[in-house]
Design an enzyme around this catalytic site. Structure first.
Site, PDB file in Angstrom:
ATOM      1  N   SER A 145       0.851  -1.189   0.000  1.00 41.32           N
ATOM      2  CA  SER A 145       0.000   0.000   0.000  1.00 41.32           C
ATOM      3  C   SER A 145       0.880   1.230   0.000  1.00 41.32           C
ATOM      4  O   SER A 145       2.104   1.142   0.017  1.00 41.32           O
ATOM      5  CB  SER A 145      -0.892   0.007   1.239  1.00 41.32           C
ATOM      6  OG  SER A 145      -0.093   0.282   2.382  1.00 41.32           O
ATOM      7  N   LYS A 146       0.234   2.374   0.004  1.00 38.80           N
ATOM      8  CA  LYS A 146       0.920   3.674   0.026  1.00 38.80           C
ATOM      9  C   LYS A 146       1.991   3.742   1.116  1.00 38.80           C
ATOM     10  O   LYS A 146       2.996   4.428   0.965  1.00 38.80           O
ATOM     11  CB  LYS A 146      -0.103   4.789   0.268  1.00 38.80           C
ATOM     12  CG  LYS A 146      -0.911   5.136  -0.968  1.00 38.80           C
ATOM     13  CD  LYS A 146      -0.406   6.443  -1.586  1.00 38.80           C
ATOM     14  CE  LYS A 146      -0.683   6.523  -3.061  1.00 38.80           C
ATOM     15  NZ  LYS A 146      -2.041   6.855  -3.401  1.00 38.80           N
ATOM     16  N   ARG A 147       1.733   3.033   2.209  1.00 36.62           N
ATOM     17  CA  ARG A 147       2.690   3.019   3.313  1.00 36.62           C
ATOM     18  C   ARG A 147       4.086   2.591   2.853  1.00 36.62           C
ATOM     19  O   ARG A 147       5.095   2.974   3.413  1.00 36.62           O
ATOM     20  CB  ARG A 147       2.195   2.020   4.355  1.00 36.62           C
ATOM     21  CG  ARG A 147       2.193   2.530   5.762  1.00 36.62           C
ATOM     22  CD  ARG A 147       1.475   1.577   6.698  1.00 36.62           C
ATOM     23  NE  ARG A 147       0.702   0.558   6.026  1.00 36.62           N
ATOM     24  CZ  ARG A 147       0.862  -0.739   6.201  1.00 36.62           C
ATOM     25  NH1 ARG A 147       1.795  -1.186   7.002  1.00 36.62           N
ATOM     26  NH2 ARG A 147       0.092  -1.608   5.564  1.00 36.62           N
ATOM     27  N   GLY A 202       5.413   3.297   0.039  1.00 39.41           N
ATOM     28  CA  GLY A 202       5.889   4.174  -1.029  1.00 39.41           C
ATOM     29  C   GLY A 202       4.832   4.275  -2.107  1.00 39.41           C
ATOM     30  O   GLY A 202       3.809   3.596  -2.029  1.00 39.41           O
TER      31      GLY A 202
END
Ligand code: GLU
Length: 482
Positions: free
Chosen positions: A251-253, A255
């Protein structure tokens, strides 16, 4: 049977690497089987779908080289391929299913339904609604005739179970007590994902559905609708999801996972395709660099692993570096050109191109990302370097004035301006001044490139030319005194 597969993105978000991998596996399978790869648009969610997302998905697929044979923009025998243009067809199938007794207009009171589900959970049963809260048929008829809006639910046969063999996950079995009478048409007349996706797969003659594991629990529903439509279900292959290095869903976490972000950072489409192909599939040995043709030749859906695949940014970067080093210098210059042109705000001049070609082999060797390479050669193209102040304060002290003065003297005298003559002049200077390479050369590097990080020094000065090199060293020397 000719293979027909589809990629079916919803334009409610950017194309991300997980979606790109799903598209790639479909594409590889189609190409390796001589089949058809189809692109449809699951755009029934009018509120969340945007033209920007739709364009981003097409751009991303084209950039990756995943061409489709049939579908949106290219057309084909089953056009249109946008679900938003097929709403009538879904309503028609819903009515047919109702007429055949396989689905029903549902008027169950939403609050009663909530209570029913809660009670089921409290008693340890699956909260899978079974139609028991529907009013009697006469009442349904009367209320519908009076214009009341209702959803259409699929009537899941109970007892019973749906079984299928998933190419990746093996034998699957779903007890119908766990599957609710799911909604296929909303009360506003729009289809749910289950109905639209299944009708399309049937109508478009899809033979293999290759998609993410997150959709596995939808599959019994799709099989039920398919059979109720009088068709044979396709073969299913559910790909394990991509994980970050911490073992959590990518996920966005971890990158930016948007394909466009990888493109902007200077990843090569061929490296990204190579990397994504190996996330869950391997050509059978330890090989990691596999050409597209080789992938097509060796790809087999049956070899796809059910283990979660870890998306490892470092490995991808390493692979990108391998692809960059394998290019010819000319190709490398071509590939960094979009960044260079954007930097300059114009196309480079013939002289700037000459400089770029001269430095290319030395940058190419050390770089993992095209954007980074463009950053590294910027100093060669600007009129005046901008000093990175941290670099400046780190090296422009102590012996720096001596090193710069010594360099001006040594380089002014040179007869010819080559990598070798520059190197020997500067090494001579180090010796005369009793300076280490670090102490003596870093100030020159910062004077000329603005930073302590640059392509190799002698090669850089050679490419920059004598006049500009000396100008820059003098300017830095003046700044030191001022
Ligand atoms: N539109 C769905 C999604 O974006 C794909 C559904 C499918 O492959 O069946 O997840």
């Amino acid at each position: 049977m000719t293979v027909r597969v589809r990629f079916a993105p919803s334009p409610t978000g950017y194309l991300h690497v997980g979606g790109a991998r799903t598209a790639l596996y479909n594409w590889l399978f189609a190409r390796s089987e001589g089949g058809t790869f189809l692109l449809r648009s699951d755009d029934t969610d009018a509120e969340r779908s945007t033209p920007e997302y739709a364009a981003d998905i097409l751009d991303g697929l084209r950039w990756l080289g995943l061409d489709w044979d049939e579908g949106i923009e290219v057309g084909g025998p089953h056009a249109p391929y946008r679900q938003s243009q097929r709403l009538e067809r879904y309503r028609e199938v819903a009515s047919e299913l109702v007429a055949a007794g396989r689905a029903y207009w549902s008027l169950a009171d939403p609050e009663a339904l909530e209570r029913w589900r809660k009670e089921a959970r409290d008693q340890g049963r699956a909260p899978a609604y079974d139609g028991s809260l529907e009013p009697p048929p006469e009442e349904v008829e009367r209320r519908l005739a009076a214009g009341e809006r209702a959803t259409v639910r699929f009537r899941v046969p109970r007892p019973g179970r749906t079984e299928f063999s998933d190419v990746v996950r093996g034998d699957m079995s779903f007890e119908h007590t766990q599957v609710e009478d799911f909604v296929i048409l909303r009360s506003n007349g729009t289809p749910t994902y289950h109905l639209a996706s299944t009708v399309d797969d049937v109508d478009f003659g899809i033979t293999h559905v290759i998609r993410g594991e997150d959709l596995l629990s939808s599959t019994p529903k799709h099989i039920l609708i398919t059979r109720a439509m009088g068709a044979e279900p396709p073969t299913y292959a559910h790909l394990s999801l991509l994980m970050g290095p911490d073992g959590k869903k990518l996920s966005k976490r971890h990158g930016d996972t948007a394909v466009a972000a990888f493109r902007a950072a200077g990843y090569l489409p061929e490296a990204l395709v190579n990397y994504l192909a190996l996330l869950g599939w391997s050509p059978g040995d330890e090989e990691t660099i596999v050409s597209r043709d080789e992938m097509i030749r060796r790809f087999d859906l049956a070899d796809v692993s059910r283990n979660p695949a870890i998306f490892d940014m470092d490995k991808l970067q390493w692979m990108n570096g391998v692809y960059i080093r394998a290019m010819t210098p000319d190709e490398f210059v071509d590939r960094i050109m979009p960044w260079i042109a954007e930097d300059l705000g114009r196309e480079p001049t013939a002289e700037e191109l000459r400089i770029l070609h001269e430095i290319a082999p030395h940058v190419q060797e050390r770089t993992k990302l095209l954007a980074e390479a463009a950053d590294q050669v910027r100093f060669l193209l600007v009129d005046e370097v901008v000093y990175d102040e941290r670099s400046w304060s780190k090296v422009m002290k102590g012996d720096a004035p001596r090193a710069l003065d010594g360099a001006i003297a040594a380089l002014s005298e040179l007869d010819e301006w080559t990598i070798e003559s520059i190197e020997s002049a500067l090494r001579g200077m180090l010796e005369r001044e009793g300076l280490s390479a670090r102490k003596g050369l870093q100030p020159i590097r910062v004077a000329v490139s603005g930073s302590t990080v640059s392509p190799p020094l002698f090669e850089s000065l050679a490419a920059l030319g004598r006049r500009r090199t000396l100008e820059r060293i003098r300017r830095a020397r003046d700044r030191l005194t001022a």
